[in-house]
Write a protein that holds these residues in place. Structure first.
Motif, short mmCIF file in Angstrom:
data_model
loop_
_atom_site.label_atom_id
_atom_site.label_comp_id
_atom_site.label_asym_id
_atom_site.label_seq_id
_atom_site.Cartn_x
_atom_site.Cartn_y
_atom_site.Cartn_z
N GLU A 90 -5.09 6.52 0.14
CA GLU A 90 -3.68 6.28 0.50
C GLU A 90 -3.06 5.23 -0.41
OE1 GLU A 90 -3.27 5.22 4.63
OE2 GLU A 90 -4.39 6.99 5.28
N ARG A 108 -2.41 6.73 -3.83
CA ARG A 108 -1.23 7.60 -3.81
C ARG A 108 0.05 6.78 -3.76
NH1 ARG A 108 -4.50 10.84 -0.48
NH2 ARG A 108 -3.59 9.98 1.41
N ALA A 109 0.04 5.71 -2.96
CA ALA A 109 1.23 4.84 -2.86
C ALA A 109 1.51 4.16 -4.19
CB ALA A 109 1.04 3.81 -1.75
N ALA A 128 0.65 5.24 -7.18
CA ALA A 128 1.12 6.26 -8.12
C ALA A 128 2.57 6.62 -7.84
CB ALA A 128 0.24 7.49 -8.02
N HIS A 129 2.94 6.68 -6.58
CA HIS A 129 4.31 7.02 -6.20
C HIS A 129 5.28 5.91 -6.61
CE1 HIS A 129 7.80 7.69 -3.59
NE2 HIS A 129 7.46 8.97 -3.65
N GLU A 130 4.84 4.64 -6.47
CA GLU A 130 5.68 3.51 -6.86
C GLU A 130 5.90 3.48 -8.36
OE1 GLU A 130 3.81 0.02 -5.33
OE2 GLU A 130 4.27 0.52 -3.26
N VAL A 159 6.28 5.98 -10.27
CA VAL A 159 7.10 7.12 -10.72
C VAL A 159 8.54 6.76 -10.80
CG1 VAL A 159 7.85 9.46 -10.14
CG2 VAL A 159 5.48 8.81 -9.82
#
Length: 157
Positions: free
Chosen positions: A147, A150-151, A153-155, A157
């Motif tokens: 988790e 993923r967080a 990686a999302h930040e 982007v």
């Protein structure tokens, strides 16, 4: 009395997420190779899952029924292992700072397990619980790492 506890490096909702997923039962319950919901929405009161235990060439199935549930806090199960009998397994999840203290309490109810229940039997259950809690911690903590990744990686982007 077979009671064991473990500190898991994750918040109670993350621990509960694994406990509340019938398909992940086999990931943390020692000896279980497969699990699937068979009645109700796991882990609602009265819901059940079927599990499979494989020992060499032999396969045995059993059923686990939710007898009591307090979401995010407690889950009481009745595990029916066929000829071996049934057992009550209570799992409590307590907040412990940012982490969770998970307590497992198991007692044989019926069948051979109930008839043979003694201190030596409890010692064997303790060994099983130590491994089960280690497996639960591994699954939950691995989920937390995924988790977080993923967080991150999302930040980015």
């Amino acid at each position: 009395m077979a009671v064991r506890h473990r500190l898991i490096h994750a918040a109670p909702p993350q621990v509960w997420g694994v406990l509340a997923d019938a398909s992940r039962y086999a990931d943390w319950v020692v000896g279980t190779s497969d699990s699937r919901a068979v009645r109700g929405a796991w882990p609602e009161l009265g819901s059940a899952l079927e599990y499979t235990v494989k020992i060499g060439p032999w396969t045995v199935s059993g059923t686990t029924v939710v007898r009591s549930v307090d979401p995010l806090r407690a889950l009481e199960l009745e595990v029916d292992s066929g000829r071996l009998g049934t057992a009550r397994v209570a799992i409590e999840v307590r907040p412990w700072g940012e982490e969770s203290l998970v307590i497992v309490d198991e007692h044989p109810l019926r069948g051979i397990g109930g008839a043979l229940h003694n201190a030596a039997f409890d010692a064997l259950i303790q060994l099983r619980h130590r491994d089960m809690l280690r497996r639960l911690a591994d699954v939950v903590e691995e989920d937390v790492v995924e988790e977080d990744a993923r967080a991150s990686a999302h930040e980015g982007v």
